[in-house]
Design an enzyme around this catalytic site. Sequence first.
Site, mmCIF file in Angstrom:
data_model
loop_
_atom_site.group_PDB
_atom_site.id
_atom_site.type_symbol
_atom_site.label_atom_id
_atom_site.label_comp_id
_atom_site.label_asym_id
_atom_site.label_seq_id
_atom_site.Cartn_x
_atom_site.Cartn_y
_atom_site.Cartn_z
ATOM 1 N N HIS A 57 0.832 -1.201 0.000
ATOM 2 C CA HIS A 57 0.000 0.000 0.000
ATOM 3 C C HIS A 57 0.871 1.257 0.000
ATOM 4 O O HIS A 57 0.683 2.158 -0.814
ATOM 5 C CB HIS A 57 -0.923 -0.045 1.211
ATOM 6 C CG HIS A 57 -1.701 1.216 1.442
ATOM 7 N ND1 HIS A 57 -2.637 1.673 0.549
ATOM 8 C CD2 HIS A 57 -1.673 2.095 2.458
ATOM 9 C CE1 HIS A 57 -3.156 2.798 1.012
ATOM 10 N NE2 HIS A 57 -2.584 3.074 2.165
ATOM 11 N N ASP A 78 -4.105 -1.632 5.046
ATOM 12 C CA ASP A 78 -4.474 -1.266 3.682
ATOM 13 C C ASP A 78 -3.535 -2.005 2.742
ATOM 14 O O ASP A 78 -2.357 -2.153 3.033
ATOM 15 C CB ASP A 78 -4.333 0.245 3.475
ATOM 16 C CG ASP A 78 -5.361 1.024 4.297
ATOM 17 O OD1 ASP A 78 -6.213 0.364 4.936
ATOM 18 O OD2 ASP A 78 -5.305 2.253 4.314
ATOM 19 N N GLU A 108 -9.505 -4.574 4.818
ATOM 20 C CA GLU A 108 -10.010 -3.255 4.452
ATOM 21 C C GLU A 108 -10.971 -3.433 3.284
ATOM 22 O O GLU A 108 -10.925 -4.458 2.583
ATOM 23 C CB GLU A 108 -8.860 -2.335 4.045
ATOM 24 C CG GLU A 108 -8.139 -2.760 2.775
ATOM 25 C CD GLU A 108 -7.913 -1.607 1.794
ATOM 26 O OE1 GLU A 108 -8.814 -0.733 1.699
ATOM 27 O OE2 GLU A 108 -6.868 -1.588 1.143
#
Lengths: 651, 677
Positions: free
Chosen positions: A157, A178, A203
């Site tokens: 991420h 994430d 997420e």
Amino acid sequence: MPEIRVTPLGAGQDVGRSCILVSIAGKNVMLDCGMHMGFNDDRRFPDFSYITQNGRLTDFLDCVIISHFHLDHCGALPYFSEMVGYDGPIYMTHPTQAICPILLEDYRKIAVDKKGEANFFTSQMIKDCMKKVVAVHLHQTVQVDDELEIKAYYAGHVLGAAMFQIKVGSESVVYTGDYNMTPDRHLGAAWIDKCRPNLLITESTYATTIRDSKRCRERDFLKKVHETVERGGKVLIPVFALGRAQELCILLETFWERMNLKVPIYFSTGLTEKANHYYKLFIPWTNQKIRKTFVQRNMFEFKHIKAFDRWGWGASAALTPHPVVFATPGMLHAGQSLQIFRKWAGNEKNMVIMPGYCVQGTVGHKILSGQRKLEMEGRQVLEVKMQVEYMSFSAHADAKGIMQLVGQAEPESVLLVHGEAKKMEFLKQKIEQELRVSCYMPANGETVTLPTSPSIPVGISLGLLKREMAQGLLPDAKKPRLLHGTLIMKDSNFRLVSSEQALKELGLAEHQLRFTCRVHLHDTRKEQETALRVYSHLKSILKDHCVQHLPDGSVTVESILIQAAAPSEDPGTKVLLVSWTYQDEELGSFLTSLLKKGRQLTQPPPLPSPSWTDLGLHFRTVGAVGEQTLQVPSLGTEALCHVPAQAAVSS
Amino acid sequence: SLGNRVRLHLKGKKKKERMDLLYCLSGHPTLPCNVLKFKSTTIMLDCGLDMTSTLNFLPLPLVQSPRLSNLPGWSLKDGNAFLDKELKECSGHVFVDSVPEFCLPETELIDLSTVDVILISNYHCMMALPYITEHTGFTGTVYATEPTVQIGRLLMEELVNFIERVPKAQSASLWKNKDIQRLLPSPLKDAVEVSTWRRCYTMQEVNSALSKIQLVGYSQKIELFGAVQVTPLSSGYALGSSNWIIQSHYEKVSYVSGSSLLTTHPQPMDQASLKNSDVLVLTGLTQIPTANPDGMVGEFCSNLALTVRNGGNVLVPCYPSGVIYDLLECLYQYIDSAGLSSVPLYFISPVANSSLEFSQIFAEWLCHNKQSKVYLPEPPFPHAELIQTNKLKHYPSIHGDFSNDFRQPCVVFTGHPSLRFGDVVHFMELWGKSSLNTVIFTEPDFSYLEALAPYQPLAMKCIYCPIDTRLNFIQVSKLLKEVQPLHVVCPEQYTQPPPAQSHRMDLMIDCQPPAMSYRRAEVLALPFKRRYEKIEIMPELADSLVPMEIKPGISLATVSAVLHTKDNKHLLQPPPRPAQPTSGKKRKRVSDDVPDCKVLKPLLSGSIPVEQFVQTLEKHGFSDIKVEDTAKGHIVLLQEAETLIQIEEDSTHIICDNDEMLRVRLRDLVLKFLQKF
């Protein structure tokens, strides 16, 4: 019943303030400790009083894990550890540990210096908080204590972003933080092995989106920048220092090189330049291509992109006709990006490209929602004539990516966080229908409880295991086998041993229980002859058994002993004494009934029914498990002399 | 034959199928190559390549050398000159004039295609990897850390480059004939295992070998076939260097290779995780146990300064990674204070740039101090600054830019430390004749006298400052006390003082029980007392167990369960419910896929108190009970039932008529007093 409990304090049906409490096998773990961009009051931080009203958090949490350096995942950390009070370990990856304090300091400065907030955490608190951090390597198994272990996986991420597996015994939870399932210009794709957790907490920012190809967005972005520059305009790209900025820089750098463009690209100094250094030093965390070529060319050493300092930008940028400028912060709410925006906003040739999400109230949010007249401080009104563009470059997995990750990890259940309720609902259905995995989406403060049924690891003595395996020599070794043993439980030490060994270890003697039954026969022959007949009778039907005629005249069927005696004055009656131990009870009692049926021994007994085979199999098992040496006592004299005479006669 | 050379150390044990064996394929204690058969896995530990064999070869000059190309051929005492093409006389020694060759690990002791995995401990110990992975039918996986792989690749790349840069048509083999070798002068006569000597691999083979590596991180648990778990631990010796734990649930082997307790650039050694080992295999100790690395670094700096001040040049034969980082760091601190800041430092290697760059990106593998620099963010090694300020320059070779930039006096770091190939050969030829110059040996892998042999007579000064940061015997003895392995296994060299210092009883491993030693081509049986194996009890089964406290703190439960074994993992499931017996004794035939699941009779323990037993009998409707005492116990007579029950301390015998109902009733009453197991 063991269970896993999950309570989001933040990021439950929401984006921002990520903070999820997990209880697993008696261990409590807090996942992320973020702030909320949309709030300026108490709601900006998670409500830690949920954990405990009084008493230190350290007593209630075994560890805290931070997935990556974005403030909505770590922004509340100094408040949590230094102001509320937590002294336990905080785990994060090395790049996160390096970058996190810088962003926290930046956040603090804006909150305290710019917004004048009181009672905010101090620089010293950030330092003290970071002292509690333990850095982890990817895939390293970190033993938090004897039972709790955690392991980081690459999440792709931002630099250093990780997913974490939390494991106690055979129970485990994976938290994705994430993540991004497609490699981008500077990072690789998230990856996890088939670790089959009880629960995957993922997420779901883009729960409903299947994003168009990244290439298209990139082409669009480059086209817009290029066109503006070609027609003599200036381009402003407000960014946050870390993450997307580097991706966009690499994009522009390679494009400039390919197109042989000479227009200068500027990058505001300070944080951003420093940020590039982090990328250079943490090359192993970037994507394959960058890692392979970094010796020849470090992708984060830009040729076309030059830094300018805060005060001199005017001089250098003003001298060049139509530059492209990256400036912080990303939402145009303060600082250099806002300063440049004000200078360039009036010219319709210029362009501002917003590459990320903007929170309500910021200049970025206003211009994106179409506002063209902005009221600035001092009652000035700024008219925005420049073109305003929005391009999403967020590095989150889309619906396809989320499904892909769930498929990779093969969890028993999925729990969605970090997304909007409506979108979650859609994804939840999709996961339940397509993957047949139960899915949850608790709101903040709501607890999901999942019962688990962990298997219990014990030590089995090799003797016992091998004995069982040896019996498995039957041609079909895969066939499951029945095992009999004794589980010894001492403190938390569980051992499975053979019953004999258990007795021995405990210093106990075996108590032998033996049965001897008298079977009366009408038979006028001598005892020896009776025994011989019994022998040939049994031999003929018990083909699968070891039937023996011993020199002393007795007959054995495996470990069962049969003796013939002439007990009484009645010469036409013989008594068969059938003797067996408790462990051989079934065969023993079966034999007696068999002998009883064949009392006359004149007729051949009925042909063995299929039950013989069953019995045979069974008997072998019993004999082997018991495995004691046969110590058959002599029956005859002692047993007989105690049998009352009339009793023998009467039957 | 090889079989005769194999001494099986089975020490009074019968060879069992599942015995754990260690096959020792290398005779070099710091370049190990062992194969461990542990549980059902075959694990190769390191893949060291003994390069000391190259000392027997003539140097490969980069520039045509009249001296080396016009050497006289060597002939036997009787004047027979049939070897004069292969062997040349140089500086009073005889050398092989051929492509240099390396001494490979033993490849015939064990079928290497059966190796499941190879564990690499550091980049120096993987140099034989292409020979193993590319030419033995190996199909497994290699595990190593990222720095180990990256730097190992650089070392291999440099080696291949050095050798391929100077193509040599001749590959000598006549001299290797056993009958001929006997006639040769020392040291050729004494060269060992010459039949295994091979020329260098190609870059293609290197790439193919490296593609079989899977990257691992420290403390990562890697499962092998469900039976064994392997874990690399920081060993403190080099970037990414590791020791390995190989364990099952009840046995643990620690493989210690190339470890250091000194604070140089790598992450410190993880000692705690080595505790509770059944067997600790100890290799890779310091090769110079009498030299103190700190002192050597001091000597290095002062000799360097002395030479340069007198206008001479300094040559440092070295590997392109490792100690060179520490030396550059020392010089970074030293040159200004010594007034040498204007003296250029040259680092010449085909991989010089890569090595310097790679060293800066492995923050996570560095010691704490260097790690915190990265957090600033600054490069962890100060050679970045040396490069920036033009004090350190690096070149791929002496050709090209270097010849333009070259200024004297200077300091040159270059390879190969054997002085047989690489740019160092050129500098030896160039600077050897002047006494102003100095060559400083820092790498401990080659005897400096042997390395210098083909260059004699030399006017240049030779300084020997071997820097070997690996464990010395004092540290080993402390380590062993700390981690307390049950058994230590090590190369035979470590169980006696070095031959040159036979009185130094402190220069050997001293532990109890004495270390088991091995030499090349031996197989050791590892002394495991294996008693337990892990098995998982399924929750449904666990729920059905009824624990019974036998003694305070000790509970028992009898378990009857179905054993499943799959992928080396054992699992206990509840037995299927017994089939309902149909009429009489007839039962359903047990079908093949259902396990035999009848409940087995447990063992019994305890004793029967006669009085209480009689009371119980009465309570259950038996009358006319008579008790007789016997020598060992009692006899209970149930006259009415024509039954007698002999009761002794450890046995009960029920003698009755063939009345199953009665028998079962009595049985159950007896069982009330006994415990089941």
